[in-house]
Design a protein around this motif. Structure first.
Motif, PDB file in Angstrom:
ATOM      1  N   ALA A 181       0.827  -1.201   0.000  1.00  0.00           N
ATOM      2  CA  ALA A 181       0.000   0.000   0.000  1.00  0.00           C
ATOM      3  C   ALA A 181       0.865   1.256   0.000  1.00  0.00           C
ATOM      4  N   TYR A 182       0.393   2.290  -0.725  1.00  0.00           N
ATOM      5  CA  TYR A 182       1.077   3.582  -0.719  1.00  0.00           C
ATOM      6  C   TYR A 182       0.073   4.672  -1.050  1.00  0.00           C
ATOM      7  N   VAL A 183       0.485   5.910  -0.840  1.00  0.00           N
ATOM      8  CA  VAL A 183      -0.320   7.073  -1.191  1.00  0.00           C
ATOM      9  C   VAL A 183       0.579   8.079  -1.894  1.00  0.00           C
ATOM     10  N   LEU A 184      -0.058   9.028  -2.567  1.00  0.00           N
ATOM     11  CA  LEU A 184       0.676  10.131  -3.202  1.00  0.00           C
ATOM     12  C   LEU A 184       0.531  11.363  -2.321  1.00  0.00           C
ATOM     13  N   VAL A 185       1.699  11.865  -1.859  1.00  0.00           N
ATOM     14  CA  VAL A 185       1.728  12.999  -0.941  1.00  0.00           C
ATOM     15  C   VAL A 185       2.296  14.211  -1.669  1.00  0.00           C
ATOM     16  N   VAL A 186       1.727  15.378  -1.404  1.00  0.00           N
ATOM     17  CA  VAL A 186       2.232  16.627  -1.970  1.00  0.00           C
ATOM     18  C   VAL A 186       3.084  17.316  -0.906  1.00  0.00           C
ATOM     19  N   ASP A 187       4.382  17.595  -1.247  1.00  0.00           N
ATOM     20  CA  ASP A 187       5.287  18.198  -0.260  1.00  0.00           C
ATOM     21  C   ASP A 187       5.125  19.708  -0.226  1.00  0.00           C
ATOM     22  N   GLU A 223       6.792  21.972  -1.590  1.00  0.00           N
ATOM     23  CA  GLU A 223       7.029  22.633  -2.867  1.00  0.00           C
ATOM     24  C   GLU A 223       6.001  22.223  -3.913  1.00  0.00           C
ATOM     25  N   ASP A 224       4.931  21.631  -3.475  1.00  0.00           N
ATOM     26  CA  ASP A 224       3.858  21.167  -4.352  1.00  0.00           C
ATOM     27  C   ASP A 224       4.325  20.107  -5.331  1.00  0.00           C
ATOM     28  N   ARG A 225       5.294  19.300  -4.896  1.00  0.00           N
ATOM     29  CA  ARG A 225       5.725  18.175  -5.712  1.00  0.00           C
ATOM     30  C   ARG A 225       5.148  16.877  -5.141  1.00  0.00           C
ATOM     31  N   VAL A 226       4.900  15.958  -6.035  1.00  0.00           N
ATOM     32  CA  VAL A 226       4.283  14.688  -5.656  1.00  0.00           C
ATOM     33  C   VAL A 226       5.352  13.707  -5.202  1.00  0.00           C
ATOM     34  N   GLN A 227       5.059  13.035  -4.070  1.00  0.00           N
ATOM     35  CA  GLN A 227       5.944  11.991  -3.558  1.00  0.00           C
ATOM     36  C   GLN A 227       5.113  10.743  -3.252  1.00  0.00           C
ATOM     37  N   ALA A 228       5.650   9.582  -3.590  1.00  0.00           N
ATOM     38  CA  ALA A 228       5.006   8.321  -3.225  1.00  0.00           C
ATOM     39  C   ALA A 228       5.430   7.937  -1.812  1.00  0.00           C
ATOM     40  N   GLN A 229       4.477   7.572  -0.984  1.00  0.00           N
ATOM     41  CA  GLN A 229       4.761   7.276   0.415  1.00  0.00           C
ATOM     42  C   GLN A 229       4.108   5.950   0.807  1.00  0.00           C
ATOM     43  N   GLY A 266      -0.999  16.395   9.377  1.00  0.00           N
ATOM     44  CA  GLY A 266      -0.728  17.559   8.542  1.00  0.00           C
ATOM     45  C   GLY A 266      -0.279  17.216   7.138  1.00  0.00           C
ATOM     46  N   ALA A 267       0.061  15.949   6.861  1.00  0.00           N
ATOM     47  CA  ALA A 267       0.464  15.556   5.506  1.00  0.00           C
ATOM     48  C   ALA A 267      -0.682  15.783   4.538  1.00  0.00           C
ATOM     49  N   ARG A 268      -0.315  16.189   3.296  1.00  0.00           N
ATOM     50  CA  ARG A 268      -1.324  16.425   2.253  1.00  0.00           C
ATOM     51  C   ARG A 268      -1.327  15.227   1.301  1.00  0.00           C
ATOM     52  N   VAL A 269      -2.439  14.522   1.263  1.00  0.00           N
ATOM     53  CA  VAL A 269      -2.550  13.293   0.485  1.00  0.00           C
ATOM     54  C   VAL A 269      -3.533  13.521  -0.665  1.00  0.00           C
ATOM     55  N   ILE A 270      -3.149  13.117  -1.869  1.00  0.00           N
ATOM     56  CA  ILE A 270      -4.005  13.318  -3.034  1.00  0.00           C
ATOM     57  C   ILE A 270      -5.187  12.346  -2.981  1.00  0.00           C
ATOM     58  N   VAL A 271      -6.401  12.905  -3.124  1.00  0.00           N
ATOM     59  CA  VAL A 271      -7.615  12.089  -3.139  1.00  0.00           C
ATOM     60  C   VAL A 271      -8.349  12.182  -4.476  1.00  0.00           C
ATOM     61  N   ILE A 329      -5.576  11.653  -8.974  1.00  0.00           N
ATOM     62  CA  ILE A 329      -4.434  10.750  -8.773  1.00  0.00           C
ATOM     63  C   ILE A 329      -3.850  10.297 -10.103  1.00  0.00           C
ATOM     64  N   GLN A 330      -4.696  10.064 -11.096  1.00  0.00           N
ATOM     65  CA  GLN A 330      -4.217   9.551 -12.381  1.00  0.00           C
ATOM     66  C   GLN A 330      -3.368  10.570 -13.125  1.00  0.00           C
ATOM     67  N   LYS A 331      -3.483  11.848 -12.752  1.00  0.00           N
ATOM     68  CA  LYS A 331      -2.690  12.887 -13.441  1.00  0.00           C
ATOM     69  C   LYS A 331      -1.396  13.205 -12.700  1.00  0.00           C
ATOM     70  N   ALA A 332      -1.266  12.706 -11.475  1.00  0.00           N
ATOM     71  CA  ALA A 332      -0.090  13.057 -10.661  1.00  0.00           C
ATOM     72  C   ALA A 332       1.020  12.031 -10.877  1.00  0.00           C
ATOM     73  N   ARG A 333       2.254  12.539 -11.001  1.00  0.00           N
ATOM     74  CA  ARG A 333       3.419  11.686 -11.161  1.00  0.00           C
ATOM     75  C   ARG A 333       4.442  12.061 -10.096  1.00  0.00           C
ATOM     76  N   PRO A 334       5.005  11.068  -9.404  1.00  0.00           N
ATOM     77  CA  PRO A 334       6.028  11.383  -8.391  1.00  0.00           C
ATOM     78  C   PRO A 334       7.155  12.240  -8.975  1.00  0.00           C
ATOM     79  N   GLY A 335       7.496  13.309  -8.248  1.00  0.00           N
ATOM     80  CA  GLY A 335       8.538  14.231  -8.671  1.00  0.00           C
ATOM     81  C   GLY A 335       8.012  15.435  -9.408  1.00  0.00           C
TER      82      GLY A 335
END
Length: 351
Positions: A290-296, A298-304, A325-330, A333-339
């Motif tokens: 399991a993982y989620v896509l987190v926005v850091d 700098e508004d960059r996507v990270q896989a967590q 406080g973490a920001r998780v994409i809900v 998701i299909q448009k977000a790419r890590p980095g």
């Protein structure tokens, strides 16, 4: 190069995504069962004497108080029977008085040795018969009065009364069947079968009935506003289902719960259990888990990578991998790419 050509070669804007903020929610333990509503008391009103129905004193479907008159049968015959029994009692009492007087005279004459003792014994026997006749007559009076009282049919409990099966003028008897049904609705029972495995787990954990409360979901999907408490657990399991019948007592002041109605019964732990909550739609799975896509920041996507537990009301309990406080994409998701950068908007959530 012209300005138009420069615009055509410019990088596209970052994709738009919606994020949820990771924060604590209440994850009370709960288990759901199919249940049925049962009236605590349901009374069929059946006549105890025969007679023509002379009056009905209630509106069908109305609330009636305990002791309130509901039906009246014709009383003329029973009132006359009472008068006859009272008259028979008066005759028996007069005969007893005369027998007592005769016995007293015979007793005096026997004491003075004026007559034989046999006459005294005869007078004593006549007195005993008279006294027995008085007792029998008194019993007849009481029986007649009871039958007269039975012509007034009153509510044995407080509750809602159903449709009347009889009308004024009908000949009613104990063999006529129920005249109406009276049901106590507040409080009311919610009964539900609990599988053996759930019951065993409940007891192995040392849990008590006081540690949980009952919440109901009605047939229209709405949550019933009042909670119930477990008041009865059957002593044996049903042979057909290996389940134990459990019963909760639930307030029903507005009569929303109807006898024999179906409900979903939720057993919910009283103790609060707060934990970080992840919206279920944010969870992703691959071969590694399991993982989620987190926005850091700098508004960059990270896989967590994350570890999750219990799911309640569309949220998963976060056991590891995310902090408050973490920001998780809900959404998106299909448009977000890590980095890559994204344009962020915040989902509207309620705690």
């Amino acid at each position: 190069m012209s300005a138009a050509a420069q615009d055509q070669n410019a990088a596209p804007p970052p994709p738009a995504v919606t994020v949820a903020i990771i924060e604590e929610r209440n994850f009370q333990e709960a288990e759901t069962f199919s249940g049925r509503i049962e009236a605590i008391q349901s009374v069929d009103l059946i006549a105890r004497v025969q007679g023509y129905l002379s009056a009905r004193h209630f509106e069908e479907g109305a609330f009636v108080e305990k002791g309130q008159p509901l039906y009246t049968l014709d009383q003329d015959i029973y009132r006359n029977t009472v008068h006859q029994a009272e008259a028979a009692l008066a005759v028996a009492q007069a005969t007893e008085t005369l027998a007592q007087q005769k016995f007293d005279r015979q007793e005096e004459l026997t004491r003075r040795d004026v007559q034989s003792r046999a006459l005294l014994e005869e007078a004593q026997a006549n007195l005993a018969v008279s006294q027995a006749n008085v007792a029998a007559a008194q019993s007849q009076v009481e029986a007649a009065r009871i039958n007269l009282a039975y012509t007034e049919i009153s509510a044995p409990i407080s509750g809602l009364i159903g449709r009347s099966a009889v009308a004024t003028g009908d000949l009613i008897s104990p063999q006529s069947g129920p005249m109406a049904t009276l049901v106590q609705f507040d409080p009311i029972y919610a009964s539900f079968p609990v599988p053996q495995r759930s019951m065993i787990d409940f007891r192995k954990r040392g849990a008590r009935n006081e540690d949980v409360f009952v919440s109901l979901t009605l047939a229209d999907g709405s949550v019933y506003p009042h909670h119930g408490v477990i008041t009865f657990t059957d002593v044996s399991a049903a042979s057909s289902s290996d389940a134990v019948i459990v019963r909760a007592t639930v307030p029903n002041p507005d009569n929303l719960l109807i006898n024999n109605g179906l409900v979903d019964v939720h057993l919910v732990a009283n103790a609060d259990s707060r934990a970080l909550a992840l919206p279920a739609q944010a969870l992703l799975l691959d071969q590694q888990g399991a993982y989620v896509l987190v926005v850091d920041g700098e508004d960059r996507v990270q896989a967590q990578r994350v570890e999750v537990g219990t799911q309640r009301a569309g949220y998963l309990e976060v056991k590891d991998g995310l902090e408050a406080g973490a920001r998780v994409i809900v959404e998106g998701i299909q448009k977000a790419r890590p980095g890559n950068r994204v344009t962020v908007s915040l989902v509207n959530t309620d705690n």
